[in-house]
Design a protein around this motif. Sequence first.
Motif, short mmCIF file in Angstrom:
data_model
loop_
_atom_site.label_atom_id
_atom_site.label_comp_id
_atom_site.label_asym_id
_atom_site.label_seq_id
_atom_site.Cartn_x
_atom_site.Cartn_y
_atom_site.Cartn_z
N ASP A 87 0.84 -1.22 -0.04
CA ASP A 87 0.01 0.04 -0.04
C ASP A 87 0.87 1.18 0.00
OD1 ASP A 87 -2.16 -1.73 0.23
OD2 ASP A 87 -2.42 -1.51 2.39
N GLY A 88 2.01 1.24 0.00
CA GLY A 88 2.99 2.46 -0.06
C GLY A 88 3.24 2.95 1.28
N MET A 89 3.15 2.39 2.52
CA MET A 89 2.94 2.85 3.71
C MET A 89 4.29 2.66 4.56
SD MET A 89 0.29 4.19 3.64
CE MET A 89 0.11 4.79 5.41
N THR A 90 5.14 1.94 3.64
CA THR A 90 6.66 1.92 4.30
C THR A 90 7.62 2.08 3.29
OG1 THR A 90 7.08 -0.68 3.99
CG2 THR A 90 5.53 -0.08 5.35
N PRO A 91 8.95 2.11 3.82
CA PRO A 91 10.12 2.53 2.74
C PRO A 91 10.34 1.36 1.78
CG PRO A 91 10.72 3.31 4.90
CD PRO A 91 9.53 2.35 5.09
N THR A 92 9.99 0.12 2.06
CA THR A 92 10.14 -1.13 1.37
C THR A 92 8.93 -1.19 0.15
OG1 THR A 92 10.91 -2.41 3.23
CG2 THR A 92 10.06 -3.50 1.69
N GLY A 138 19.59 3.03 4.31
CA GLY A 138 19.45 4.24 5.39
C GLY A 138 18.13 4.47 5.86
N ASP A 139 17.01 3.88 5.29
CA ASP A 139 15.83 3.96 5.77
C ASP A 139 15.17 3.06 6.93
OD1 ASP A 139 15.12 6.11 3.80
OD2 ASP A 139 14.25 4.76 2.30
N TYR A 140 16.44 2.20 7.21
CA TYR A 140 16.05 1.21 8.53
C TYR A 140 17.22 1.79 9.13
CZ TYR A 140 12.08 -0.55 6.10
OH TYR A 140 10.84 -0.78 5.28
N VAL A 184 20.98 0.15 -1.66
CA VAL A 184 19.70 -0.46 -1.97
C VAL A 184 19.81 -1.91 -1.52
CG1 VAL A 184 17.88 -0.96 -3.39
CG2 VAL A 184 18.95 1.28 -3.93
N GLY A 185 19.08 -2.34 -0.63
CA GLY A 185 19.08 -3.80 -0.30
C GLY A 185 17.84 -4.36 -1.07
#
Length: 233
Positions: free
Chosen positions: A105-110, A131-133, A146-147
């Motif tokens: 749903d686009g609610m996390t950086p993943t 870096g977002d985590y 990018v992981g």
Amino acid sequence: MTVRVLVHDRGRDLSGVVHEGESWAAAARRTVASLHVEPAPVDLSGEVKHFLVDHDNRFTIRAMTRGDLTDVTRWRQSEHLHRWWSSDGEPTPDRVAAQYGPSIDGMTPTRMWIAEVNGRSIGFLQDYRIGDYPEYAVLGPDPDAVGVDYALVEEWSGRGLGARVLWSWMGRARHRFPEATRFFAAPDHRNYASLRMLAKAGFTEGLWFDEPQDDGTVDTVVGCSLDVRRVLG
């Protein structure tokens, strides 16, 4: 040292070399320029970088939807995958929906993706900027990397498709994250098939480290990195 590329095309081999400052992918394209095709990796782990002109199979990556969760749940419940994802808990439909739904749903950086070959779903991937985590960035070599995590379903494993799936994902990720100079994956140190798959796609093994899991356990994983400029350009 001169790096050679070898492009296989229906029984014939086209040989080339990587020029200074040129990526492996660009060298492969130049080697088969007259064919107007996009060579795909077969095995980039050795001194000679092997590519293939595939006239029969089309690999694509598309965004995962909630309609895919039934398949993802079934895949996660298979012994083939569950052994490497067991720390996420029992993959019931509700748990899988709770785990992946917010990212879909686009609610996390993943972001979640489905891998397809000739229109058939063969596995899934998830990617994120490390870096977002913050808790993971401490372990990773580069917060701007990018992981990626990935899984191929059992009936499609062992066919040499893994590097092609990762290659399709990398082509998309390079444009979504133009500032990233590295892609990063960290499979379990016992997952030899995954480590081999990454090597064939152009990743190199780095440090081993202990990664805390959601269930309180710790997995020993191998940090594998891909130099975007060297491999893709």
